[in-house]
Design a protein around this motif. Structure first.
Motif, PDB file in Angstrom:
ATOM      1  N   SER A  77      90.453  13.940 -68.394  1.00  0.00           N
ATOM      2  CA  SER A  77      90.745  13.341 -69.697  1.00  0.00           C
ATOM      3  C   SER A  77      90.180  14.132 -70.872  1.00  0.00           C
ATOM      4  CB  SER A  77      90.203  11.907 -69.743  1.00  0.00           C
ATOM      5  OG  SER A  77      88.799  11.899 -69.546  1.00  0.00           O
ATOM      6  N   SER A  78      89.448  15.195 -70.579  1.00  0.00           N
ATOM      7  CA  SER A  78      88.878  16.006 -71.663  1.00  0.00           C
ATOM      8  C   SER A  78      89.975  16.827 -72.344  1.00  0.00           C
ATOM      9  CB  SER A  78      87.798  16.943 -71.118  1.00  0.00           C
ATOM     10  OG  SER A  78      88.383  17.924 -70.281  1.00  0.00           O
ATOM     11  N   GLU A  79      89.621  17.429 -73.472  1.00  0.00           N
ATOM     12  CA  GLU A  79      90.575  18.283 -74.191  1.00  0.00           C
ATOM     13  C   GLU A  79      91.023  19.443 -73.312  1.00  0.00           C
ATOM     14  OE1 GLU A  79      90.825  21.156 -78.176  1.00  0.00           O
ATOM     15  OE2 GLU A  79      89.025  19.952 -77.785  1.00  0.00           O
ATOM     16  N   LEU A  80      90.073  20.064 -72.616  1.00  0.00           N
ATOM     17  CA  LEU A  80      90.428  21.182 -71.739  1.00  0.00           C
ATOM     18  C   LEU A  80      91.214  20.702 -70.524  1.00  0.00           C
ATOM     19  CD1 LEU A  80      87.199  23.384 -71.851  1.00  0.00           C
ATOM     20  CD2 LEU A  80      89.398  23.808 -72.968  1.00  0.00           C
ATOM     21  N   GLY A  81      90.908  19.497 -70.063  1.00  0.00           N
ATOM     22  CA  GLY A  81      91.683  18.927 -68.964  1.00  0.00           C
ATOM     23  C   GLY A  81      93.138  18.729 -69.361  1.00  0.00           C
ATOM     24  N   GLN A  82      93.352  18.245 -70.562  1.00  0.00           N
ATOM     25  CA  GLN A  82      94.716  18.039 -71.053  1.00  0.00           C
ATOM     26  C   GLN A  82      95.438  19.375 -71.250  1.00  0.00           C
ATOM     27  OE1 GLN A  82      94.320  15.576 -74.557  1.00  0.00           O
ATOM     28  NE2 GLN A  82      93.349  13.914 -73.418  1.00  0.00           N
TER      29      GLN A  82
END
Length: 254
Positions: A237-242
């Motif tokens: 759910s993190s920015e990098l995950g997205q």
């Protein structure tokens, strides 16, 4: 030295002239200040600097010579981007606590945010060379970052390497070296530094993301996919995950 001597003389004079006890009101002020300080620290830990600031402004009036309160005030102001106020309270804390290296390191970090590179280097150097500072490698890495921002890449690499020698498992220093090598156009060393960062900190997702981007540029798609999938496993759910998810959707058979 003069300040210490003056303090000793004052204590001696007071001891000779009278035995004035600490008043109950003064004790109550200190106790109340401590209560407000503890509430403020809870607010800071939950990333609410506004509520922390309200408590700390009360605390500092009740116990103005408490260096911990001044440092917490500086941190709250720093989170609110009120940099001049943060600087004032860090300097006050240093004055009260005989140049505590943790405070020097914190002030140097503030100067990084203020883009005052020379001041940052100066205070990081003070902290790094204080034998009582348990995290001297962090201050050395801070010096490396300041030189990096000054575009003095060779000096930045020297300090980053020094930080790694002091603490071989300090992943942030490897990542900083990757950024420096990136600016120098040295892709091989950039890649190696990212791999080293990941080897000592497997959940360092920013390093994994940057490595994935490099691998995609090299057309090493399968290896890049592996890195992106790990990012999704660790922090979906993190920015990098997205970002990792979006990239994976564009790649075949991923």
């Amino acid at each position: 030295m003069l300040r210490r001597l003056k303090t000793v003389l004052i204590v001696l004079v007071v001891g000779l002239c009278s035995c004035a006890p600490v008043t109950r009101e003064a004790n109550q002020d200190v106790q109340q200040a401590d209560t407000h300080y503890k509430l403020a620290m809870a607010h800071l830990q939950s990333r609410n600097p506004t509520l922390a600031l309200k408590e700390l402004l009360i605390a500092v009036k009740q116990d103005p010579e408490n260096s911990s309160i001044h440092v917490a005030l500086a941190q709250a102001y720093q989170l609110k981007k009120a940099f001049p106020q943060a600087e004032t309270h860090y300097l006050k804390a240093l004055d009260l606590d005989n140049n505590e290296p943790r405070y020097q390191n914190n002030l140097a970090s503030l100067y990084l945010e203020m883009e005052e590179w020379e001041k940052a280097i100066h205070y990081f150097d003070l902290a790094a060379n204080n034998l009582l500072f348990a995290n001297a490698h962090v201050a050395v890495a801070g010096q490396a970052y300041a030189y990096f921002k000054k575009n003095d890449f060779n000096t930045a690499l020297d300090y980053a390497t020094k930080a790694i020698k002091m603490s071989p498992r300090y992943a942030s220093a490897y990542y900083l070296k990757s950024e420096i090598y990136h600016e120098m156009g040295n892709v091989d060393q950039e890649k190696y530094s990212l791999q080293r960062a990941i080897s000592v900190a497997p959940q360092f997702i920013r390093a994994r993301y940057q490595l994935a981007i490099l691998l995609l540029q090299e057309k090493s798609v399968d290896e890049a996919v592996d890195q992106l999938k790990i990012i999704l496993e660790v922090s979906p759910s993190s920015e990098l995950g997205q970002k990792a998810s979006s990239i994976l959707k564009t790649l075949p058979d991923s």
